[in-house]
Design an enzyme around this catalytic site. Structure first.
Site, mmCIF file in Angstrom:
data_model
loop_
_atom_site.group_PDB
_atom_site.id
_atom_site.type_symbol
_atom_site.label_atom_id
_atom_site.label_comp_id
_atom_site.label_asym_id
_atom_site.label_seq_id
_atom_site.Cartn_x
_atom_site.Cartn_y
_atom_site.Cartn_z
ATOM 1 N N GLY A 105 0.812 -1.206 0.000
ATOM 2 C CA GLY A 105 0.000 0.000 0.000
ATOM 3 C C GLY A 105 0.848 1.259 0.000
ATOM 4 N N CYS A 106 1.887 1.298 0.818
ATOM 5 C CA CYS A 106 2.756 2.479 0.893
ATOM 6 C C CYS A 106 3.563 2.648 -0.384
ATOM 7 C CB CYS A 106 3.677 2.361 2.104
ATOM 8 S SG CYS A 106 2.776 2.355 3.685
ATOM 9 N N THR A 107 3.911 1.543 -1.027
ATOM 10 C CA THR A 107 4.623 1.618 -2.290
ATOM 11 C C THR A 107 3.732 2.210 -3.376
ATOM 12 O OG1 THR A 107 6.010 -0.274 -1.718
ATOM 13 C CG2 THR A 107 5.814 0.268 -4.056
#
Length: 216
Positions: A105-107
């Site tokens: 998700g953060c990527t």
């Protein structure tokens, strides 16, 4: 009894952490990243529209009031020097908090902002990513994905807390929940979004920025 209760607390904390990180299912890796890094799935690439504002915006905790001074920060950046919010006066600033580098998700969120960074800067806007990750991990994350906007390390979680974006887990620590804020050139908080869709956060933030810059 006490060891058992501690074990239960740790188990619940780990479950909460997994939920907060919003890790997406793994997908095949691309040629430009290492096998340990999960690339972002396809996201919408259509024109920015105000209607996109509503996607994934459910406020989960108290944040600073809109139209009040945004909490200042002065944190270590990937460049090796500190960056403060005050140093960005005269620019619009999108400040986004993310839980953990290299999770899917953060990527996705970081890659989306990188894809759109030119459009933000055309509108006199800088993007700043903040997490409680160690600075070295943030540097690795930025290098792995060729991110050209500042990324800061709030190791103690004080800034995360000041923005109402902290997750405190017993026996685990403090993490950043996924939150996005828009600050105007005078340092006033103009918008906040809780729990944004990582793939859509950049698009929605840009649409809101355009609304704020061009009020009807």
């Amino acid at each position: 009894t006490l060891p058992f209760m501690k074990a239960v607390a740790v188990f619940l904390s780990l479950l909460a952490t997994a939920h907060a990180f919003s890790v997406l299912p793994a997908t095949p890796t691309s040629s430009r990243v290492s096998p340990s890094v999960v690339p972002c799935p396809n996201r919408l690439t259509s024109a920015r529209t105000p209607a996109l504002r509503s996607i994934g915006r459910t406020t989960m905790m108290a944040t600073p009031p809109i139209d009040t001074p945004a909490p200042d920060f002065d944190l270590p950046s990937d460049s090796g020097t500190n960056l403060s919010l005050k140093s960005l006066r005269g620019k619009w600033v999108v400040v986004y908090f993310y839980p953990k580098a290299f999770t899917a998700g953060c990527t996705c969120q970081a890659e989306a902002y990188q894809q759109d960074i030119g459009e933000f800067r055309t509108q006199n806007c800088e993007v700043v990513g903040i997490s409680t990750n160690p600075l070295e991990k943030i540097k690795e994350f930025k290098e792995a994905y060729g991110l050209s906007f500042p990324m800061l390390s709030d190791r103690e979680g004080a800034v995360v807390e000041s923005y109402g974006a902290a997750i405190k887990l017993p026996f685990v620590g403090t993490f950043a929940n996924r939150f996005t804020f828009i600050v105007d050139p005078k340092g006033v908080l103009r918008a906040s979004f809780g729990n944004p869709d990582p793939k859509m956060d950049s698009i929605v933030s840009f649409a809101r920025l355009m609304e704020l810059q061009n009020p009807k």
